[in-house]
Design an enzyme around this catalytic site. Sequence first.
Site, PDB file in Angstrom:
ATOM      1  CB  SER A 121      -0.874   0.016   1.254  1.00  0.00           C
ATOM      2  OG  SER A 121      -1.483   1.275   1.413  1.00  0.00           O
ATOM      3  CE1 TYR A 161      -3.662  -2.628   5.163  1.00  0.00           C
ATOM      4  CE2 TYR A 161      -3.109  -0.346   4.630  1.00  0.00           C
ATOM      5  CZ  TYR A 161      -3.471  -1.626   4.223  1.00  0.00           C
ATOM      6  OH  TYR A 161      -3.644  -1.880   2.879  1.00  0.00           O
TER       7      TYR A 161
HETATM    8  P1  NDP Z   1     -10.569  -7.249   1.387  1.00  0.00           P
HETATM    9  O1  NDP Z   1     -10.744  -6.942   2.851  1.00  0.00           O
HETATM   10  O2  NDP Z   1     -11.680  -7.046   0.458  1.00  0.00           O
HETATM   11  O3  NDP Z   1     -10.036  -8.750   1.217  1.00  0.00           O
HETATM   12  C1  NDP Z   1      -8.996  -9.218   2.030  1.00  0.00           C
HETATM   13  C2  NDP Z   1      -8.827 -10.694   1.795  1.00  0.00           C
HETATM   14  O4  NDP Z   1      -7.794 -11.156   2.696  1.00  0.00           O
HETATM   15  C3  NDP Z   1     -10.077 -11.503   2.111  1.00  0.00           C
HETATM   16  O5  NDP Z   1     -10.171 -12.577   1.218  1.00  0.00           O
HETATM   17  C4  NDP Z   1      -9.786 -12.006   3.531  1.00  0.00           C
HETATM   18  O6  NDP Z   1     -10.459 -13.200   3.849  1.00  0.00           O
HETATM   19  C5  NDP Z   1      -8.306 -12.273   3.397  1.00  0.00           C
HETATM   20  N1  NDP Z   1      -7.643 -12.466   4.687  1.00  0.00           N
HETATM   21  C6  NDP Z   1      -7.577 -11.645   5.747  1.00  0.00           C
HETATM   22  N2  NDP Z   1      -6.892 -12.231   6.743  1.00  0.00           N
HETATM   23  C7  NDP Z   1      -6.509 -13.445   6.293  1.00  0.00           C
HETATM   24  C8  NDP Z   1      -5.787 -14.519   6.844  1.00  0.00           C
HETATM   25  N3  NDP Z   1      -5.319 -14.494   8.110  1.00  0.00           N
HETATM   26  N4  NDP Z   1      -5.545 -15.614   6.090  1.00  0.00           N
HETATM   27  C9  NDP Z   1      -6.019 -15.680   4.823  1.00  0.00           C
HETATM   28  N5  NDP Z   1      -6.743 -14.707   4.245  1.00  0.00           N
HETATM   29  C10 NDP Z   1      -6.977 -13.602   4.980  1.00  0.00           C
HETATM   30  O7  NDP Z   1      -9.292  -6.384   0.968  1.00  0.00           O
HETATM   31  P2  NDP Z   1      -8.761  -5.860  -0.474  1.00  0.00           P
HETATM   32  O8  NDP Z   1      -9.156  -6.795  -1.534  1.00  0.00           O
HETATM   33  O9  NDP Z   1      -9.119  -4.440  -0.566  1.00  0.00           O
HETATM   34  O10 NDP Z   1      -7.196  -5.907  -0.216  1.00  0.00           O
HETATM   35  C11 NDP Z   1      -6.330  -6.807  -0.878  1.00  0.00           C
HETATM   36  C12 NDP Z   1      -4.903  -6.321  -0.673  1.00  0.00           C
HETATM   37  O11 NDP Z   1      -4.787  -4.988  -1.217  1.00  0.00           O
HETATM   38  C13 NDP Z   1      -4.498  -6.205   0.783  1.00  0.00           C
HETATM   39  O12 NDP Z   1      -3.141  -6.586   0.921  1.00  0.00           O
HETATM   40  C14 NDP Z   1      -4.639  -4.721   1.077  1.00  0.00           C
HETATM   41  O13 NDP Z   1      -3.819  -4.309   2.151  1.00  0.00           O
HETATM   42  C15 NDP Z   1      -4.207  -4.126  -0.247  1.00  0.00           C
HETATM   43  N6  NDP Z   1      -4.655  -2.761  -0.483  1.00  0.00           N
HETATM   44  C16 NDP Z   1      -5.984  -2.482  -0.638  1.00  0.00           C
HETATM   45  C17 NDP Z   1      -6.377  -1.182  -0.872  1.00  0.00           C
HETATM   46  C18 NDP Z   1      -7.816  -0.818  -1.091  1.00  0.00           C
HETATM   47  O14 NDP Z   1      -8.107   0.392  -1.284  1.00  0.00           O
HETATM   48  N7  NDP Z   1      -8.763  -1.764  -1.089  1.00  0.00           N
HETATM   49  C19 NDP Z   1      -5.406  -0.059  -0.936  1.00  0.00           C
HETATM   50  C20 NDP Z   1      -4.052  -0.474  -0.774  1.00  0.00           C
HETATM   51  C21 NDP Z   1      -3.696  -1.768  -0.563  1.00  0.00           C
HETATM   52  P3  NDP Z   1     -11.860 -13.269   4.676  1.00  0.00           P
HETATM   53  O15 NDP Z   1     -12.930 -13.204   3.618  1.00  0.00           O
HETATM   54  O16 NDP Z   1     -11.782 -14.568   5.375  1.00  0.00           O
HETATM   55  O17 NDP Z   1     -11.892 -12.077   5.590  1.00  0.00           O
END
Ligand code: NDP
Length: 230
Positions: free
Chosen positions: A137, A153
Amino acid sequence: MKNALITGATKGIGLETARQLAKKGFRVFITGRNEDKLQQAKNILQADGLTIETLLLDVSDEKSITAAAHTFAALHTKLDVLINNAAILLKADNRLATDAAALFEETMRTNVHGPLRVTQALLPYMNTPARIINISSAGGSMSEPVGGWSPAYCVSKTALNSITRQLAAELASRKIAVNAVHPGWVKTDMGGSSAPRSIEKGAETPVWLASAAAQELTGSFFMDKKAMDW
Ligand code: NDP
């Protein structure tokens, strides 16, 4: 056919990256911490006519990481692309100075220790050449202003960026490229409904790195297919 494994692919950017890579002909392993959600995600992609495989993997749980690596090893195949996408941003993540220690620990366990341990566990099964993509990020960038939002974060993503650079240097001789990606502010459960960017656009740079970027591109932090400052 190239193999790709994506952590946290039950929704959001991970799920969309899986969709786009499967459409490009990759054999895609979606992974997640919840069996039901994983099956639902698989059903969504199969409804689009895509073939998808699942692997239970909680990146915050050492036993789960080891078990997932064993399951992958039993397939006797090699991994071409690992996308460390899973992460959490906790609602109570407001002030580093006063927040509970448990919040920082949980964030670091999932967002930093998780991708490093998943990488270590799957490295023996990675191809040469191969690629590791860490979804980071801009909040982790040391050259962006400190914004006063979700500090634990942001610290976790700075650490992930540093891990990215170290691994890129260490794995160069094995021809494993390692990069970090800022996907932009994306309309997902994490990004919220005010985010300006679509999930499809958020997945664009990880998909490009996985499928089209030159192998020599390693050790960089990308947004919109362009290197940005760490
Ligand atoms: P979401 O919250 O929509 O999805 C996150 C995913 O990670 C879900 O599938 C969740 O599963 C999974 N997850 C969380 N904890 C675990 C764990 N312990 N083991 C396995 N899976 C896990 O987030 P985004 O799609 O928005 O984010 C994806 C990536 O992009 C992340 O790394 C985030 O930091 C990064 N990012 C996102 C931004 C944004 O604006 N959206 C901006 C900058 C970076 P579950 O369904 O079980 O919760």
